[in-house]
Design an enzyme around this catalytic site. Sequence first.
Site: not given
Length: 304
Positions: A18-20, A43, A112, A114, A175, A223, A261
């Site tokens: 997939g793209s991601e 595949k 990963i 969401e 980050y 948080e 979130h």
Amino acid sequence: MSIFLDKNSKVIVQGITGSEGSKHTQRMLNAGTQIVGGTNPKKAGQSLDFTVTPVGPGNATAGTVSVPVFGTVADAKEQTGATVSVIFVPPAFTKGAVVEAIDAGMALVVIITEGVPVADTAEFRAYAEQKGVQLIGPNCPGIITPGQSNVGITPPDITGPGRIGLVSKSGTLTYQMMYELSDIGFSTAIGIGGDPIVGTTHIDALRAFEADPDTDLIVMIGEIGGDAEERAADFIKANVTKPVVGYVAGFTAPEGKTMGHAGAIVSGSAGTAQAKKEALEAAGVKVGKTPTETANLAREILTA
């Protein structure tokens, strides 16, 4: 040393075509992650070629890497010896992908995606606990052991290896904290995700960092919403001997409003940033009011 992930970890990517999945496989390879395969039932038998351009500290080697695509996680594990899976599939298929990885015997599964239904997460988290599998996520940036391996979407060039362990609910704050303390570096940084239910908790990470001889200080980012930070404070008070520095996002959040979130909702006095700050400070944790102040507190402790 590190926790959960090191340079010897063999990783497969569920949803690699997939793209991601393909985009972040490229980034992980550039960071030196040992990607040994991917899965897509439609595949199987194909392979994907990636041109590796080393980024950040690590053992990546420039050149072309051909990554085989397998039909199932079990096939991938059998043929590659992989022990880690990272999942990039749509929310509707995430539970099936996680269960498949658990059944295949993966030691660590990083999710990963969401938007995973909370009921699905509750189900596969319970199954993982039953099988002794470490989950990270969902809705998270993953885990990075700088200079060794990066599983997920964390930029690999923010920081290098060092003596700080980082556990965070927020991806962007992960980050930022890595950048703020890049002069010192990190043993491992984990973004656990901000959903109401997640696989690896603050407490799981705190326990692992406490046992890691190469982690000298722990930074914990929480948080508003829920009581995870209060429970972590109780755990720190009873079990953690290393210094812990904390930051709680959301001091200016209005009551009753979900902020960012899914788990970040405040009701009355429960779950507020101030309540979490007080609980952490009562456990001996130094808490900053901003990420920069938090980083400075960590720096002061380590350079004292």
